[in-house]
Scaffold this motif. Sequence first.
Motif, PDB file in Angstrom:
ATOM      1  N   GLU A  29     -22.012  53.356   3.228  1.00 31.24           N
ATOM      2  CA  GLU A  29     -21.231  53.495   4.390  1.00 31.24           C
ATOM      3  C   GLU A  29     -19.621  54.334   4.458  1.00 31.24           C
ATOM      4  N   GLU A  30     -20.070  55.090   3.895  1.00 30.19           N
ATOM      5  CA  GLU A  30     -19.086  56.535   4.467  1.00 30.19           C
ATOM      6  C   GLU A  30     -19.073  58.180   4.061  1.00 30.19           C
ATOM      7  N   ILE A  31     -18.221  58.017   4.575  1.00 31.08           N
ATOM      8  CA  ILE A  31     -17.912  59.574   4.799  1.00 31.08           C
ATOM      9  C   ILE A  31     -17.396  60.008   5.287  1.00 31.08           C
ATOM     10  N   THR A  32     -16.730  61.534   3.682  1.00 30.07           N
ATOM     11  CA  THR A  32     -15.706  62.179   3.421  1.00 30.07           C
ATOM     12  C   THR A  32     -16.157  63.662   4.414  1.00 30.07           C
ATOM     13  N   ILE A  33     -14.602  64.305   5.084  1.00 28.04           N
ATOM     14  CA  ILE A  33     -15.124  65.380   5.417  1.00 28.04           C
ATOM     15  C   ILE A  33     -13.408  66.166   5.532  1.00 28.04           C
TER      16      ILE A  33
ATOM     17  N   LYS B  46     -23.321  58.539  15.453  1.00 25.97           N
ATOM     18  CA  LYS B  46     -24.461  58.751  14.863  1.00 25.97           C
ATOM     19  C   LYS B  46     -24.041  56.973  13.329  1.00 25.97           C
ATOM     20  N   TYR B  47     -22.950  57.150  12.997  1.00 24.63           N
ATOM     21  CA  TYR B  47     -22.122  55.876  11.895  1.00 24.63           C
ATOM     22  C   TYR B  47     -21.517  55.554  12.896  1.00 24.63           C
ATOM     23  N   PRO B  48     -20.992  54.643  13.862  1.00 27.16           N
ATOM     24  CA  PRO B  48     -20.547  53.633  13.938  1.00 27.16           C
ATOM     25  C   PRO B  48     -20.218  52.965  12.950  1.00 27.16           C
ATOM     26  N   ASN B  49     -20.558  52.339  11.842  1.00 26.02           N
ATOM     27  CA  ASN B  49     -20.010  50.726  11.091  1.00 26.02           C
ATOM     28  C   ASN B  49     -19.481  51.967   9.718  1.00 26.02           C
ATOM     29  N   TYR B  50     -19.504  53.546   9.589  1.00 24.80           N
ATOM     30  CA  TYR B  50     -18.801  53.670   8.163  1.00 24.80           C
ATOM     31  C   TYR B  50     -17.391  54.267   8.920  1.00 24.80           C
ATOM     32  N   TYR B  51     -17.141  53.899   6.970  1.00 24.73           N
ATOM     33  CA  TYR B  51     -16.046  54.355   6.925  1.00 24.73           C
ATOM     34  C   TYR B  51     -15.714  55.977   7.336  1.00 24.73           C
ATOM     35  N   ILE B  52     -14.775  56.472   7.775  1.00 29.90           N
ATOM     36  CA  ILE B  52     -14.403  58.318   7.251  1.00 29.90           C
ATOM     37  C   ILE B  52     -13.262  58.675   6.597  1.00 29.90           C
ATOM     38  N   ASN B  53     -13.195  59.340   5.993  1.00 32.95           N
ATOM     39  CA  ASN B  53     -12.398  59.334   4.796  1.00 32.95           C
ATOM     40  C   ASN B  53     -12.410  60.789   5.534  1.00 32.95           C
ATOM     41  N   LYS B  54     -10.707  61.558   5.988  1.00 25.49           N
ATOM     42  CA  LYS B  54     -10.629  62.643   6.094  1.00 25.49           C
ATOM     43  C   LYS B  54      -9.884  63.374   5.273  1.00 25.49           C
TER      44      LYS B  54
ATOM     45  N   MET C 233     -16.274  55.741  -2.467  1.00 27.21           N
ATOM     46  CA  MET C 233     -16.789  57.000  -2.333  1.00 27.21           C
ATOM     47  C   MET C 233     -18.132  56.992  -3.760  1.00 27.21           C
ATOM     48  N   LYS C 234     -19.365  56.480  -4.058  1.00 23.39           N
ATOM     49  CA  LYS C 234     -20.435  56.600  -4.737  1.00 23.39           C
ATOM     50  C   LYS C 234     -20.038  57.677  -5.421  1.00 23.39           C
ATOM     51  N   LYS C 235     -19.869  57.962  -6.954  1.00 28.53           N
ATOM     52  CA  LYS C 235     -19.240  59.066  -7.807  1.00 28.53           C
ATOM     53  C   LYS C 235     -20.744  59.812  -7.924  1.00 28.53           C
ATOM     54  N   THR C 236     -20.891  60.816  -8.084  1.00 25.12           N
ATOM     55  CA  THR C 236     -21.898  60.846  -8.761  1.00 25.12           C
ATOM     56  C   THR C 236     -22.134  62.679  -9.422  1.00 25.12           C
ATOM     57  N   THR C 237     -23.105  62.346 -10.568  1.00 29.27           N
ATOM     58  CA  THR C 237     -23.234  63.446 -11.553  1.00 29.27           C
ATOM     59  C   THR C 237     -23.113  65.286 -11.145  1.00 29.27           C
ATOM     60  N   PHE C 238     -23.392  65.114  -9.703  1.00 29.92           N
ATOM     61  CA  PHE C 238     -24.199  66.033  -8.716  1.00 29.92           C
ATOM     62  C   PHE C 238     -23.196  67.677  -8.712  1.00 29.92           C
ATOM     63  N   SER C 239     -23.781  68.274  -9.213  1.00 31.35           N
ATOM     64  CA  SER C 239     -22.258  69.605  -8.812  1.00 31.35           C
ATOM     65  C   SER C 239     -23.137  70.531  -8.610  1.00 31.35           C
TER      66      SER C 239
ATOM     67  N   TYR D 289     -18.758  67.243   5.519  1.00 30.27           N
ATOM     68  CA  TYR D 289     -19.488  66.296   5.696  1.00 30.27           C
ATOM     69  C   TYR D 289     -20.906  65.356   4.396  1.00 30.27           C
ATOM     70  N   ASN D 290     -19.835  64.908   3.787  1.00 26.93           N
ATOM     71  CA  ASN D 290     -20.585  64.185   2.950  1.00 26.93           C
ATOM     72  C   ASN D 290     -21.337  62.720   3.376  1.00 26.93           C
ATOM     73  N   ILE D 291     -22.157  62.806   3.608  1.00 29.20           N
ATOM     74  CA  ILE D 291     -22.204  61.026   4.184  1.00 29.20           C
ATOM     75  C   ILE D 291     -23.439  60.139   2.933  1.00 29.20           C
ATOM     76  N   VAL D 292     -23.028  59.420   2.626  1.00 28.23           N
ATOM     77  CA  VAL D 292     -23.275  58.596   1.761  1.00 28.23           C
ATOM     78  C   VAL D 292     -23.822  57.006   2.365  1.00 28.23           C
ATOM     79  N   PRO D 293     -25.127  56.812   2.765  1.00 29.53           N
ATOM     80  CA  PRO D 293     -25.465  56.171   3.300  1.00 29.53           C
ATOM     81  C   PRO D 293     -25.067  54.596   2.599  1.00 29.53           C
ATOM     82  N   GLU D 294     -25.902  54.288   1.095  1.00 30.64           N
ATOM     83  CA  GLU D 294     -25.355  52.697   0.418  1.00 30.64           C
ATOM     84  C   GLU D 294     -24.566  52.756   0.884  1.00 30.64           C
TER      85      GLU D 294
END
Length: 223
Positions: free
Chosen positions: A105-109, A213-221, A1-7, A98-103
């Motif tokens: 194609e990954e979702i963290t739950i 809605k996200y058939p090709n996304y990798y889902i990380n639980k 998953m792309k790292k972000t400076t968002f806090s 649920y963090n959804i990152v289109p760039e």
Amino acid sequence: MKKTTFSMQRFIRILSVFILTFSLSAYAQDATKAKKLLDEVSGKVKSYNNIVFDFKYSLSNPKKNLNQECKGNVVLQGNKYVLNFMGVTRIFDGKKVYNIVPEDEEITISTFDDKKDDGLTPSKMLTFFTSGYKYAWDIVQNVKGRKIQLIKLTPLDPKDNTKEILVGIDSQTKNIYNLVQIDKDGTRTTFTINSFKANQPLSKNHFTFTESKYPNYYINKLD
């Protein structure tokens, strides 16, 4: 998953550069007046069924060569929210995040944990100031004909990395216009609400994550 400076904590708490000196008697009077206005804002926010707003976020620290600016939007209803920020969509349905990152194609739950630092959520952003701070009445700014009353907050906890916060409140609507935060290391964060709407028509599934809605996304639980 792309790292972000968002806090989320930095996003919610914001500090100001305006520092005024008060006598003890003046401070006591102004602190009461400031707390009363903040209570009005908090009460109004809690009275809405939902809130939708667009915002501008900027972060700067010349010593650390930090200079970042971006826009986003949030839809809030109770403690649930949908946040779009820095290319990431974050959904909180009241139990899970649920963090959804289109760039990527990954979702963290993950399960929401209110005890963690990142447990500060957009739903608390407009009311975080109701406890844990000293209050002071600050100056009035004229922003395009709008009177913005500034309230200065100083954290009671000496270990808090935040030095001060200014909350800018629209004197007419009693809604928050902006927040400015300066940390003890000199980092300045500014958060400005560009548009604000309340009690908007939302679908019953607006805060529901739909995996189909996200058939090709990798889902990380995570749990």
